[in-house]
Every structure is written in structure tokens, then in C-alpha cells.
Design an enzyme around this catalytic site. Structure first.
Site, PDB file in Angstrom:
ATOM      1  N   GLN A   1      26.239  57.242 -47.186  1.00 41.71           N
ATOM      2  CA  GLN A   1      26.976  56.549 -46.140  1.00 41.71           C
ATOM      3  C   GLN A   1      26.083  56.221 -44.951  1.00 41.71           C
ATOM      4  OE1 GLN A   1      30.966  57.735 -45.859  1.00 41.71           O
ATOM      5  NE2 GLN A   1      31.181  57.259 -43.696  1.00 41.71           N
TER       6      GLN A   1
ATOM      7  N   SER B   1      23.489  62.653 -50.172  1.00 44.71           N
ATOM      8  CA  SER B   1      24.922  62.912 -49.987  1.00 44.71           C
ATOM      9  C   SER B   1      25.738  62.181 -51.042  1.00 44.71           C
ATOM     10  CB  SER B   1      25.334  62.521 -48.569  1.00 44.71           C
ATOM     11  OG  SER B   1      26.677  62.860 -48.306  1.00 44.71           O
ATOM     12  N   LEU B   2      26.555  61.204 -50.642  1.00 41.70           N
ATOM     13  CA  LEU B   2      27.341  60.408 -51.580  1.00 41.70           C
ATOM     14  C   LEU B   2      26.483  59.886 -52.730  1.00 41.70           C
ATOM     15  CD1 LEU B   2      29.810  58.547 -52.386  1.00 41.70           C
ATOM     16  CD2 LEU B   2      28.776  56.861 -50.843  1.00 41.70           C
TER      17      LEU B   2
ATOM     18  N   ARG C   1      37.004  61.110 -52.082  1.00 45.98           N
ATOM     19  CA  ARG C   1      36.084  61.846 -51.202  1.00 45.98           C
ATOM     20  C   ARG C   1      36.131  61.266 -49.789  1.00 45.98           C
ATOM     21  NH1 ARG C   1      30.482  61.627 -49.712  1.00 45.98           N
ATOM     22  NH2 ARG C   1      29.349  63.612 -49.969  1.00 45.98           N
TER      23      ARG C   1
ATOM     24  N   HIS D   1      29.446  66.957 -43.459  1.00 47.20           N
ATOM     25  CA  HIS D   1      28.508  68.020 -43.825  1.00 47.20           C
ATOM     26  C   HIS D   1      28.479  69.170 -42.812  1.00 47.20           C
ATOM     27  CE1 HIS D   1      27.190  65.580 -47.126  1.00 47.20           C
ATOM     28  NE2 HIS D   1      26.937  64.579 -46.300  1.00 47.20           N
TER      29      HIS D   1
ATOM     30  N   GLN E   1      28.651  70.215 -51.325  1.00 48.09           N
ATOM     31  CA  GLN E   1      27.951  69.160 -50.586  1.00 48.09           C
ATOM     32  C   GLN E   1      28.733  68.684 -49.360  1.00 48.09           C
ATOM     33  OE1 GLN E   1      27.909  64.817 -51.629  1.00 48.09           O
ATOM     34  NE2 GLN E   1      26.209  65.511 -52.892  1.00 48.09           N
TER      35      GLN E   1
END
Length: 314
Positions: free
Chosen positions: A17, A98-99, A123, A206, A255
């Protein structure tokens, strides 16, 4: 299989992102039928026109996390399909920021794209709804992680928290938490002769505030089929290659609340013998981060038709 012994020449890397822009994927879909099919599949899986949102906007809707996450993933997989059709390059290793780790799991055959794009939508919704108000993020630049961690502890008062969220490399550390706590650590960073840049995000990703999102993902992931991987994926949770499909669900959940160990993940790829990487998706954010981590690391990007001719063929 002992993934530590893999000698990897090429890694596939997938952005997360923050890399979204209006028009993302449009040129690829116009030029290449395999990319267009990916967007059509995403539209069908989500029951709405994600492709129109990516290509035409409105931009304000694209910036909403529930749309941003499937849009980034879809654009990355569209680029992946172009690469697979136009070159002989195949990943010996994959990782994502991440994503982007979900995109990496699609690339190695562990999660079907249809499932992945729906997972990205869920998500995004869960992460947005976890902290409706009061959260923010900032990039702290020029200070080591030990100092940033100490400042996070100092800034976490009155029941408010802030903690490191992304360890991107070259003393670029993103922090996340309650808005006032992020403001306090930003002031502390300036006092320590560092820099603090507020990030335009819709939630503090996060960090511990994302626990409600993690719980929702746990329930959904129990229904997701995880297939064996054709190549190892380095998890950004612990910067270690995943060699057991049973760990995938737990790592995808962890995560959401844990820091992204991007620099450590890249260094693990180098340690495993990786000599070059292809960044697949919109923009070239990861390419910039990689140059700060190791300037000798050869990185190609594929997000636009013009990038295809610049790729090695094998």
C-alpha cells in the site's frame, strides 16, 4: 526442503500500500490480453468493476484501503502474467512488502488469484475498520532503529501507543499508532536531528491497534486453501523463507500487527544467492528502497508496457 540452501538468481518482488495511482494497470491491460484477463477476473471475484476504479477513478475511492489493497494486488498480478507470457523468467524466490506478500504467494502458486483479490478486499476493510479514528503514521528518517524504539517508548503515554511499523532500510523507519503519540515521536525525531514526515494513510497499519483486523483475518483464512509453493517466499514478519504451508495463515495474520522487516527480508534474499530482482506492479518504490540497501543489486521494474522490452528474456 531446506530453503536456506536455495541458490537463487532472480527474485520477484511485489509492492504494498502507498504505491497506488490513478490509471494503474490501464496501459498494461490495453496492450496485453493476459493483463486484461486479470482485471476481468478481479471484477468478477469482487462483483464490481475494480478495473474501472483503477483506470478511471474516482481517485478518492481508489485511496480507500478496501479498494487500494485489491487494486495494488491486481495490478501486480497483471504485470506478473505479462512477464510469464513474454519472457522465460521464473521466480526462484519471492517476497512482498506487507500486502505484497499476498501477491508473492500468488506468484509461487500457493494462493489462487481469485481468492487473493477477495482476501485483499477483506484485509483492507478489516484494517480500516479496526481504528476508525485517531490513528496515523509517519516516516522517521536519519535515525537508527534502537533510537526510534526508545523514542516510541517515550512517546507512548496516557494509554496511547506508537511503534515501528516498517523497517525499510537506510535509516528509514515508519512508525504507527495513536495520532497524538505519532505527533510526539515526530517532535522527538526533530529534536534528535532526524526528520519526520507525516504519511497520508487512512489507518495506523502494522501496530497493536490492528488486532481487531488480525482476528477477522484469522477467521477468513481458515477457509482458504494453501497449496505448496513452487519457490520459497520470504516472510516480511520474520525475514525468513517460508518452507511450510501450514505457516502461511499465521504469518499473514501476524503481518497485520507486526512490523514489516523489509531491509532484513532483502538481505535474506541476498544471503540466499539472489543476484537480481523484478519488481512487479505499479511504480518503482521497491526499486528505490533496494538501491538504498544494496546499490549493487540489479532491479528491473514491470508496471508499464515500455518496461517489457527492458527485461532480460531469461
Amino acid at each position: 526442503m531446506n530453503t536456506e540452501q536455495v541458490v537463487s538468481t532472480t527474485a520477484f518482488m511485489f509492492p504494498g500500500q502507498g504505491t497506488q495511482t490513478l490509471g494503474m494497470g490501464r496501459a498494461l491491460a490495453r496492450e496485453y490480453p493476459e493483463a486484461r484477463l486479470v482485471f476481468e477476473e478481479a471484477d468478477e471475484a469482487l462483483g464490481e468493476s475494480l478495473s474501472k476504479l483503477c483506470f478511471e477513478g474516482p481517485e478518492a475511492d481508489l485511496q480507500q484501503t478496501e479498494h487500494t489493497q485489491p487494486a495494488i494486488l491486481t495490478t501486480s498480478i497483471a504485470a506478473l502474467r505479462v512477464l510469464e507470457a513474454r519472457t522465460d523468467i521464473r521466480p526462484k524466490l519471492a517476497l512482498g512488502h506487507s500486502l505484497g506478500e499476498i501477491s508473492a504467494l500468488v506468484a509461487v502458486g500457493s494462493i489462487r488469484f481469485w481468492t487473493a483479490v477477495r482476501l485483499a478486499r477483506l484485509r483492507g476493510q478489516a484494517m480500516q475498520e479496526a481504528v476508525p479514528t485517531g490513528g496515523s503514521m509517519a516516516a522517521i528518517i536519519g535515525l537508527p532503529i534502537e533510537q526510534v524504539e526508545a523514542m516510541c517508548q517515550e512517546a507512548s503515554i496516557n494509554g496511547e501507543i506508537v511503534s515501528p511499523a516498517n523497517l525499510n532500510g537506510a535509516n528509514q523507519i515508519v512508525v504507527a499508532g495513536h495520532h497524538d503519540a505519532v505527533e510526539r515521536i515526530s517532535d522527538l525525531a526533530h529534536d534528535a536531528e532526524g526528520r519526520a514526515i507525516s504519511l497520508k494513510v487512512s489507518a495506523p497499519f502494522h501496530c497493536a491497534l490492528m488486532q481487531p483486523a488480525a482476528e477477522r483475518l484469522t477467521e477468513w483464512l481458515e477457509k482458504v486453501d494453501i497449496a505448496p509453493m513452487r519457490a520459497p517466499v520470504i516472510s516480511c514478519v520474520d525475514a525468513e523463507p517460508i518452507n511450510d504451508t501450514d505457516r502461511v495463515r499465521g504469518l499473514l495474520v501476524a503481518q497485520v500487527t507486526h512490523r514489516v522487516r523489509w531491509e532484513e527480508s532483502v538481505r535474506k534474499a541476498l544471503h540466499m544467492g539472489c543476484e537480481r530482482a523484478v519488481e512487479l506492479g505499479n511504480g518503482n518504490v521497491l526499486r528505490g528502497l533496494l538501491r538504498r540497501i544494496d546499490r549493487g543489486f540489479k532491479v528491473y521494474s514491470l508496471g508499464e508496457p515500455a518496461d517489457v522490452d527492458k527485461l532480460p528474456k531469461s
